[in-house]
Design a protein around this motif. Structure first.
Motif, PDB file in Angstrom:
ATOM      1  N   ILE B 116       0.842  -1.209   0.000  1.00  0.00           N
ATOM      2  CA  ILE B 116       0.000   0.000   0.000  1.00  0.00           C
ATOM      3  C   ILE B 116       0.874   1.254   0.000  1.00  0.00           C
ATOM      4  N   LEU B 117       1.928   1.226   0.792  1.00  0.00           N
ATOM      5  CA  LEU B 117       2.802   2.410   0.859  1.00  0.00           C
ATOM      6  C   LEU B 117       3.523   2.658  -0.459  1.00  0.00           C
ATOM      7  N   GLN B 118       3.622   1.619  -1.267  1.00  0.00           N
ATOM      8  CA  GLN B 118       4.310   1.778  -2.552  1.00  0.00           C
ATOM      9  C   GLN B 118       3.362   2.146  -3.693  1.00  0.00           C
ATOM     10  N   LEU B 119       2.081   2.214  -3.401  1.00  0.00           N
ATOM     11  CA  LEU B 119       1.144   2.555  -4.481  1.00  0.00           C
ATOM     12  C   LEU B 119       1.446   3.949  -5.023  1.00  0.00           C
ATOM     13  N   PRO B 120       1.088   4.202  -6.277  1.00  0.00           N
ATOM     14  CA  PRO B 120       1.229   5.572  -6.788  1.00  0.00           C
ATOM     15  C   PRO B 120       0.441   6.529  -5.891  1.00  0.00           C
ATOM     16  N   PRO B 121       0.920   7.771  -5.747  1.00  0.00           N
ATOM     17  CA  PRO B 121       0.323   8.689  -4.771  1.00  0.00           C
ATOM     18  C   PRO B 121      -1.199   8.784  -4.812  1.00  0.00           C
ATOM     19  N   LYS B 122      -1.768   8.892  -6.002  1.00  0.00           N
ATOM     20  CA  LYS B 122      -3.214   9.098  -6.064  1.00  0.00           C
ATOM     21  C   LYS B 122      -3.973   7.881  -5.533  1.00  0.00           C
ATOM     22  N   LEU B 123      -3.457   6.700  -5.848  1.00  0.00           N
ATOM     23  CA  LEU B 123      -4.129   5.484  -5.394  1.00  0.00           C
ATOM     24  C   LEU B 123      -3.929   5.313  -3.894  1.00  0.00           C
ATOM     25  N   LYS B 124      -2.712   5.600  -3.446  1.00  0.00           N
ATOM     26  CA  LYS B 124      -2.418   5.466  -2.014  1.00  0.00           C
ATOM     27  C   LYS B 124      -3.317   6.398  -1.198  1.00  0.00           C
ATOM     28  N   ASP B 125      -3.459   7.611  -1.702  1.00  0.00           N
ATOM     29  CA  ASP B 125      -4.318   8.599  -1.060  1.00  0.00           C
ATOM     30  C   ASP B 125      -5.707   8.019  -0.810  1.00  0.00           C
ATOM     31  N   ALA B 126      -6.275   7.467  -1.841  1.00  0.00           N
ATOM     32  CA  ALA B 126      -7.644   6.943  -1.743  1.00  0.00           C
ATOM     33  C   ALA B 126      -7.704   5.768  -0.772  1.00  0.00           C
ATOM     34  N   VAL B 127      -6.709   4.896  -0.837  1.00  0.00           N
ATOM     35  CA  VAL B 127      -6.703   3.709   0.031  1.00  0.00           C
ATOM     36  C   VAL B 127      -6.569   4.118   1.498  1.00  0.00           C
ATOM     37  N   ILE B 128      -5.684   5.074   1.759  1.00  0.00           N
ATOM     38  CA  ILE B 128      -5.484   5.504   3.149  1.00  0.00           C
ATOM     39  C   ILE B 128      -6.785   6.073   3.714  1.00  0.00           C
ATOM     40  N   LEU B 129      -7.428   6.922   2.938  1.00  0.00           N
ATOM     41  CA  LEU B 129      -8.610   7.606   3.474  1.00  0.00           C
ATOM     42  C   LEU B 129      -9.817   6.670   3.564  1.00  0.00           C
ATOM     43  N   TYR B 130     -10.057   5.947   2.494  1.00  0.00           N
ATOM     44  CA  TYR B 130     -11.296   5.157   2.452  1.00  0.00           C
ATOM     45  C   TYR B 130     -11.149   3.819   3.187  1.00  0.00           C
TER      46      TYR B 130
END
Lengths: 574, 174
Positions: B116-130
């Protein structure tokens, strides 16, 4: 696995994995303290976000726009192109090809026409690309601004949500969902050359600072590693060109003295990795311990095991029975001439959280930097704490502080002769007498300096070193402090030291040594070392760190000169 | 009742209560963005400082948690830009997480977190929040300033990337 289950799995994994992050028990107090000391003037300048500026520009444009194109059908194709291009970032970072492509799409959507001479120029394939890119840039900047924008903001600009009819909104939503569903169904997104180029430009201006006027001069190349499925992208620029335009204080990824930039012939370069879909994996650090190592971990392990056997009599069976972690790391040894810590191969035997043996091997030479038994270290540390407490108490009773900072917070190096003399007179007899009574403490401190223990109470060996000699004030027969410094300076100059580096350095140290009251000495350390951040005085790798000059205080005769090429610590500087 | 109590509390008491309740959560969120424990601690302090300074501006239009996460996220994004040198070689591997992990954390959990920490920023953003913070789709969209379908699209792309790590029971796209 349902969405709910994904959520639970991720929450459990991340909470479990990150729960060891230690909290700050004084956080509330810290925040309150900051707030109490925050007078307002030190507040950071509020940064206006790109999107805010964009929104503002958009409002102005909208207000003046006589013709608002809201025909959804004519825009759909354009939006799709924009999304496919992965439109984002500041316009200055775009390649000319991308700018021309975007303008082409704008023309096809009817947003611009060739009646505008700039559009005509941009779309004229017979013209040089740089000229076309420049023309396209002007049109795009006029419409969307030069600040950050992406497909979302383009869509808002051309098809404002608040102006959509319910039917248009429904069409838009349906199209948006369809687009993502198609996007998601693609197995992979092959990386385009322009995407790699734009990523490079983004790193230059987002992560570092880089003169925009030089963006076009950056050459981008890349290799794809089939096995790792990773792109290694190299950005390069002519050194001469970059240095001429580099602004003072600007820190760019190309700077060789930073950790990522490196020189290759007459160019400056940096490298980063992307995965096969273009996700940013990190910037390659040519100066990482691993990149600097000459030994493999396997080669170093043999040396580490031998060191434990010879130094601590640890047999191989004992090591084999423990789990081993091996990694490249920065050792605790700071190499002044390189301006960084020595690269090491680190070996740790023992369960996590219960380390037993630890060895650092110099990753270039194979020298044993440190090797210790953690359990033994902890036992000795307990004892050493008792010694230190006793000595500290004795010093305190005599009205002397054991820490080597004066009331202004300056370390003993920066003290005046007077301060050092007073401290020496009060502290030295106590420390010397204590050391005479506790020879095992002396041995312990020697071992600490030789890295034989895991823990290092750093100021104590320094304190002991500083009481090795007695410091006093010059008597009436002595040459003056200025004269002593001048003599040492002349010696350093005669040995080839830079006059500028001597005269601009504020770290010279002068002692008046009265250990032998009949023959006092001036000891002068001429420093040639400046801080890493001091770009006006870059470190010359082959230049000495300084000169230590000892002279007879009465006659001024130079008794000893030592050129310092390696930082061997405080003991040789007292 | 809760609101009345908050209104009665002094800003200092309110800060203490926020810190007590949210510090651990924010540390993890900031670590997820910054991949560095020290940076994360700095970001958390900055977040509470900003929150404290703007207690008056919090109008309760979103939950307190969502408000703090929004401040923390902006702080982290700023730090990632300004402290550029700290981003050097930020590739996180599962073993890098040992220093911050619970001793009982399973290897698969660390691998999933690292992925998850290695995901591209936009995807990581969504995963962290949601997913990680359990914010609603609307809250996530509001913080990211994108539409709900876009959030959904990013989450879907992220799940595809994480498929191998989530795959224990086979992901059912619903």
């Amino acid at each position: 696995m349902s969405d709910k289950h994904v959520k639970e799995t991720i929450q459990q994994a991340m909470n479990h994995t990150l729960c060891g992050l230690s909290q700050d028990p004084f956080l509330t107090q810290r925040v309150l303290w900051r707030a109490a000391n925050d007078k307002g003037e030190a507040q950071m300048k509020k940064k206006i976000s790109g999107s805010l500026i964009f929104a503002f520009v958009m409002m102005l444009l909208l207000a003046g726009a006589a013709l608002a194109i809201t025909n959804w059908d004519s825009l759909k194709q354009y939006f799709e192109t924009v999304r496919t291009m992965d439109t984002e970032g500041e316009l200055a970072r775009w390649s000319d090809e991308d700018k021309v492509s975007l303008l082409q799409a704008m023309e096809e959507a009817g947003l611009v026409t060739r009646e505008d001479g700039r559009v005509q120029t941009a779309l004229d394939a017979s013209l040089p690309l740089s000229e076309r890119g420049c023309a396209a840039s002007r049109v795009i900047a006029e419409r969307y601004g030069e600040d950050y924008f992406d497909s979302h903001t383009v869509e808002q600009r051309e098809f404002p949500r608040e102006e959509r009819s319910p039917q248009e909104q429904a069409d838009y939503t349906q199209w948006d969902q369809q687009y993502w569903s198609q996007w998601n169904s693609l197995e992979k997104q092959p990386l385009t050359e322009s995407r790699i180029y734009r990523d490079t430009m983004n790193h230059l201006t987002e992560i570092g600072e880089f003169p925009r006027s030089l963006l076009r001069d950056v050459q981008v190349s890349y290799d794809f590693d089939e096995q790792q499925r990773t792109y290694t992208v190299t950005a390069a620029i002519k050194k001469e060109l970059y240095l001429a335009k580099r602004e003072t204080g600007q820190v760019s990824l190309f700077d060789p003295h930073q950790s990522v930039g490196y020189e290759s012939g007459d160019t400056l370069c940096f490298q980063f990795w992307l995965d096969e879909f273009g996700a940013f994996l990190g910037i390659k650090n040519p100066n990482s311990p691993q990149a600097r190592a000459r030994l493999s971990l396997e080669e170093a392990q043999v040396i580490a095991e031998k060191a434990l056997k010879v130094r601590l009599n640890v047999d191989q069976d004992a090591l084999d029975s423990l789990p081993l972690r091996a990694t490249y790391s920065e050792s605790g040894e700071y190499v002044q001439e390189e301006g960084r810590f020595r690269a090491a191969c680190t070996f740790i035997w023992g369960e996590k959280g219960d380390t037993r043996y630890m060895v650092d091997i110099d990753a270039q030479t194979g020298r044993v930097i440190k090797a210790f038994d953690w359990q033994a270290s902890e036992a000795v540390l307990e004892q050493s704490r008792a010694w230190m407490a006793q000595l500290e108490e004795l010093l305190r009773e005599a009205g002397v502080s054991a820490d080597l900072f004066n009331r202004q917070g300056e370390y003993i190096w920066q003290w005046s002769l007077q301060e050092r003399a007073e401290w020496s007179q009060a502290a030295r007899p106590i420390v010397r007498s204590f050391l005479d009574e506790h020879p095992e403490f002396v041995r312990y401190l020697e071992d600490v300096l030789a890295n034989r223990y895991a823990q290092s109470p750093s100021s104590w060996p320094n304190l002991i070193s500083l009481t090795q000699y007695a410091y006093g004030l010059p008597d009436h027969q002595a040459i003056s402090q200025d004269k002593a410094y001048e003599t040492a300076r002349e010696v350093a100059l005669s040995l080839g030291a830079s006059r500028q580096y001597i005269d601009e350095n504020k770290n010279h140290v002068i002692y008046y040594d009265v250990t032998d009251p009949n023959r006092p000495l001036w000891k002068v350390h001429i420093s040639l070392i400046f801080g890493d951040a001091d770009t006006a005085h870059p470190r010359e790798p082959t230049a000495p760190l300084g000169y230590f000059v000892v002279m007879d205080a009465h006659t001024g005769e130079v008794l000893m000169v030592r050129e310092r090429t390696v930082n061997t610590g405080i003991r040789e500087l007292v | 009742m809760e609101d009345a109590r908050e209104a009665a509390a002094s800003p200092q008491e309110r800060l203490a209560s926020l810190v007590k309740e949210h510090q651990a959560m924010l540390l993890r969120v900031c670590y997820a963005y910054l991949c560095d424990a020290e940076d994360a601690r700095d970001a958390v302090q900055e977040t509470f400082f900003k929150a404290y300074k703007s207690f008056g501006g919090f109008r309760g239009e979103c939950s307190e948690k969502s408000w703090l996460i929004q401040i923390a996220r902006n702080t982290c994004l700023d730090m990632r830009r300004s402290a550029w040198h700290r981003r050097v070689d930020r590739r996180i591997r599962a073993e890098d997480l040992d220093s911050v992990a619970h001793p009982e954390a399973a290897g698969e959990e660390k691998e999933l977190t690292a992925a998850i920490l290695q995901l591209p920023p936009k995807l990581k953003d969504a995963v962290i929040l949601y997913y990680f913070q359990g914010l609603s789709m609307q809250e996530t969209a509001d913080i990211l300033r994108i539409s709900q379908p876009s959030v959904s699209g990013r989450l879907s792309r992220a799940r595809k990337r994480l498929k191998a790590f989530l795959e224990g029971e086979g992901y059912d796209e619903r």
